[in-house]
Design a protein around this motif. Structure first.
Motif, PDB file in Angstrom:
ATOM      1  N   ALA A   1     -19.762  16.237-124.414  1.00 34.80           N
ATOM      2  CA  ALA A   1     -20.895  15.450-123.922  1.00 34.80           C
ATOM      3  C   ALA A   1     -22.202  15.967-124.513  1.00 34.80           C
ATOM      4  CB  ALA A   1     -20.936  15.492-122.399  1.00 34.80           C
ATOM      5  N   ARG A   2     -22.363  17.260-124.524  1.00 29.47           N
ATOM      6  CA  ARG A   2     -23.591  17.865-125.061  1.00 29.47           C
ATOM      7  C   ARG A   2     -23.732  17.554-126.560  1.00 29.47           C
ATOM      8  NH1 ARG A   2     -22.191  22.306-123.982  1.00 29.47           N
ATOM      9  NH2 ARG A   2     -21.997  23.401-123.662  1.00 29.47           N
ATOM     10  N   LEU A   3     -22.646  17.711-127.322  1.00 31.10           N
ATOM     11  CA  LEU A   3     -22.687  17.443-128.761  1.00 31.10           C
ATOM     12  C   LEU A   3     -23.007  15.983-129.079  1.00 31.10           C
ATOM     13  CD1 LEU A   3     -19.605  19.444-130.114  1.00 31.10           C
ATOM     14  CD2 LEU A   3     -22.027  20.008-130.408  1.00 31.10           C
ATOM     15  N   SER A   4     -22.553  15.093-128.242  1.00 27.59           N
ATOM     16  CA  SER A   4     -22.722  13.665-128.512  1.00 27.59           C
ATOM     17  C   SER A   4     -23.938  13.063-127.808  1.00 27.59           C
ATOM     18  CB  SER A   4     -21.462  12.903-128.113  1.00 27.59           C
ATOM     19  OG  SER A   4     -21.202  13.057-126.734  1.00 27.59           O
ATOM     20  N   GLY A   5     -24.637  13.858-127.011  1.00 27.77           N
ATOM     21  CA  GLY A   5     -25.826  13.358-126.331  1.00 27.77           C
ATOM     22  C   GLY A   5     -25.531  12.476-125.138  1.00 27.77           C
ATOM     23  N   LEU A   6     -24.330  12.602-124.582  1.00 29.08           N
ATOM     24  CA  LEU A   6     -23.950  11.836-123.395  1.00 29.08           C
ATOM     25  C   LEU A   6     -23.951  12.751-122.176  1.00 29.08           C
ATOM     26  CD1 LEU A   6     -20.845   9.921-124.819  1.00 29.08           C
ATOM     27  CD2 LEU A   6     -23.169   9.045-124.543  1.00 29.08           C
ATOM     28  N   THR A   7     -24.009  12.153-121.012  1.00 24.85           N
ATOM     29  CA  THR A   7     -23.822  12.954-119.811  1.00 24.85           C
ATOM     30  C   THR A   7     -22.319  13.149-119.607  1.00 24.85           C
ATOM     31  OG1 THR A   7     -23.667  11.096-118.278  1.00 24.85           O
ATOM     32  CG2 THR A   7     -25.893  11.959-118.750  1.00 24.85           C
ATOM     33  N   GLU A   8     -21.977  14.170-118.895  1.00 22.15           N
ATOM     34  CA  GLU A   8     -20.564  14.425-118.606  1.00 22.15           C
ATOM     35  C   GLU A   8     -19.970  13.276-117.795  1.00 22.15           C
ATOM     36  OE1 GLU A   8     -17.859  18.112-116.943  1.00 22.15           O
ATOM     37  OE2 GLU A   8     -20.008  18.418-117.260  1.00 22.15           O
ATOM     38  N   ASP A   9     -20.742  12.717-116.873  1.00 23.17           N
ATOM     39  CA  ASP A   9     -20.264  11.584-116.068  1.00 23.17           C
ATOM     40  C   ASP A   9     -19.999  10.350-116.925  1.00 23.17           C
ATOM     41  OD1 ASP A   9     -20.328  13.051-113.719  1.00 23.17           O
ATOM     42  OD2 ASP A   9     -22.324  12.336-113.144  1.00 23.17           O
ATOM     43  N   THR A  10     -20.865  10.101-117.910  1.00 23.65           N
ATOM     44  CA  THR A  10     -20.669   8.964-118.810  1.00 23.65           C
ATOM     45  C   THR A  10     -19.404   9.154-119.629  1.00 23.65           C
ATOM     46  OG1 THR A  10     -23.041   8.519-118.940  1.00 23.65           O
ATOM     47  CG2 THR A  10     -21.673   7.674-120.743  1.00 23.65           C
ATOM     48  N   LEU A  11     -19.203  10.363-120.136  1.00 19.57           N
ATOM     49  CA  LEU A  11     -18.005  10.643-120.922  1.00 19.57           C
ATOM     50  C   LEU A  11     -16.751  10.487-120.072  1.00 19.57           C
ATOM     51  CD1 LEU A  11     -16.647  11.476-123.531  1.00 19.57           C
ATOM     52  CD2 LEU A  11     -17.172  13.858-122.986  1.00 19.57           C
ATOM     53  N   ARG A  12     -16.786  10.994-118.860  1.00 18.03           N
ATOM     54  CA  ARG A  12     -15.632  10.874-117.948  1.00 18.03           C
ATOM     55  C   ARG A  12     -15.322   9.398-117.684  1.00 18.03           C
ATOM     56  NH1 ARG A  12     -17.502  13.691-114.176  1.00 18.03           N
ATOM     57  NH2 ARG A  12     -16.397  15.613-114.629  1.00 18.03           N
ATOM     58  N   ALA A  13     -16.353   8.606-117.401  1.00 19.38           N
ATOM     59  CA  ALA A  13     -16.150   7.184-117.113  1.00 19.38           C
ATOM     60  C   ALA A  13     -15.599   6.451-118.337  1.00 19.38           C
ATOM     61  CB  ALA A  13     -17.470   6.557-116.660  1.00 19.38           C
ATOM     62  N   PHE A  14     -16.079   6.801-119.524  1.00 17.60           N
ATOM     63  CA  PHE A  14     -15.561   6.178-120.743  1.00 17.60           C
ATOM     64  C   PHE A  14     -14.093   6.526-120.942  1.00 17.60           C
ATOM     65  CE2 PHE A  14     -14.743   6.699-125.372  1.00 17.60           C
ATOM     66  CZ  PHE A  14     -14.616   5.341-125.664  1.00 17.60           C
ATOM     67  N   GLU A  15     -13.744   7.801-120.793  1.00 14.60           N
ATOM     68  CA  GLU A  15     -12.349   8.215-120.975  1.00 14.60           C
ATOM     69  C   GLU A  15     -11.423   7.514-119.994  1.00 14.60           C
ATOM     70  OE1 GLU A  15     -12.914  12.701-122.837  1.00 14.60           O
ATOM     71  OE2 GLU A  15     -12.394  12.506-120.717  1.00 14.60           O
ATOM     72  N   ARG A  16     -11.924   7.153-118.843  1.00 13.59           N
ATOM     73  CA  ARG A  16     -11.118   6.462-117.823  1.00 13.59           C
ATOM     74  C   ARG A  16     -11.148   4.944-117.986  1.00 13.59           C
ATOM     75  NH1 ARG A  16     -12.691  10.105-112.522  1.00 13.59           N
ATOM     76  NH2 ARG A  16     -11.558  11.949-113.203  1.00 13.59           N
ATOM     77  N   GLY A  17     -11.886   4.456-118.981  1.00 10.74           N
ATOM     78  CA  GLY A  17     -11.938   3.022-119.233  1.00 10.74           C
ATOM     79  C   GLY A  17     -12.849   2.257-118.299  1.00 10.74           C
ATOM     80  N   LYS A  18     -13.751   2.938-117.625  1.00 11.91           N
ATOM     81  CA  LYS A  18     -14.624   2.284-116.659  1.00 11.91           C
ATOM     82  C   LYS A  18     -15.909   1.744-117.276  1.00 11.91           C
ATOM     83  CE  LYS A  18     -12.868   4.965-112.797  1.00 11.91           C
ATOM     84  NZ  LYS A  18     -12.210   3.937-112.024  1.00 11.91           N
TER      85      LYS A  18
END
Length: 99
Positions: A23-40
């Protein structure tokens, strides 16, 4: 090519990076990354490009749809990558080979 949430999660596992690091490397929040990985959610093309770039810098190689589906594999393990980096700076004579 865009990447999917499951590809992202698999790539993160292959490069052995925790979600907060990616998340830090890509400039995303951890919550955004988690939601993306879950398909939300779909974080958008720009965020996906940064995410893909971050994971590729760790050795992930994304596989486009090839009739069998999308995928991801590891280019090098961390030990191999260190060896390649060390050897790239070795130098030495350049020669031609007629084989």
């Amino acid at each position: 090519m865009t990447i999917t949430g499951p590809q992202c999660k698999a790539a993160r596992a292959l490069v052995e990076w925790p979600r907060d690091h990616v998340a830090r490397l890509s400039g995303l929040t951890e919550d955004t990354l988690r939601a993306f990985e879950r398909g939300k959610i779909d974080p958008g093309a720009e965020a996906l490009a940064r995410l893909r770039g971050a994971l590729e810098s760790g050795g992930a190689v994304f596989i486009d749809e090839n009739g069998a589906g999308v995928g991801v594999h590891l280019k090098f393990n961390s030990r191999d990558a260190r060896s390649v980096n060390r050897l790239e700076n070795e130098g030495g004579p350049v020669g031609d080979d007629d084989v």
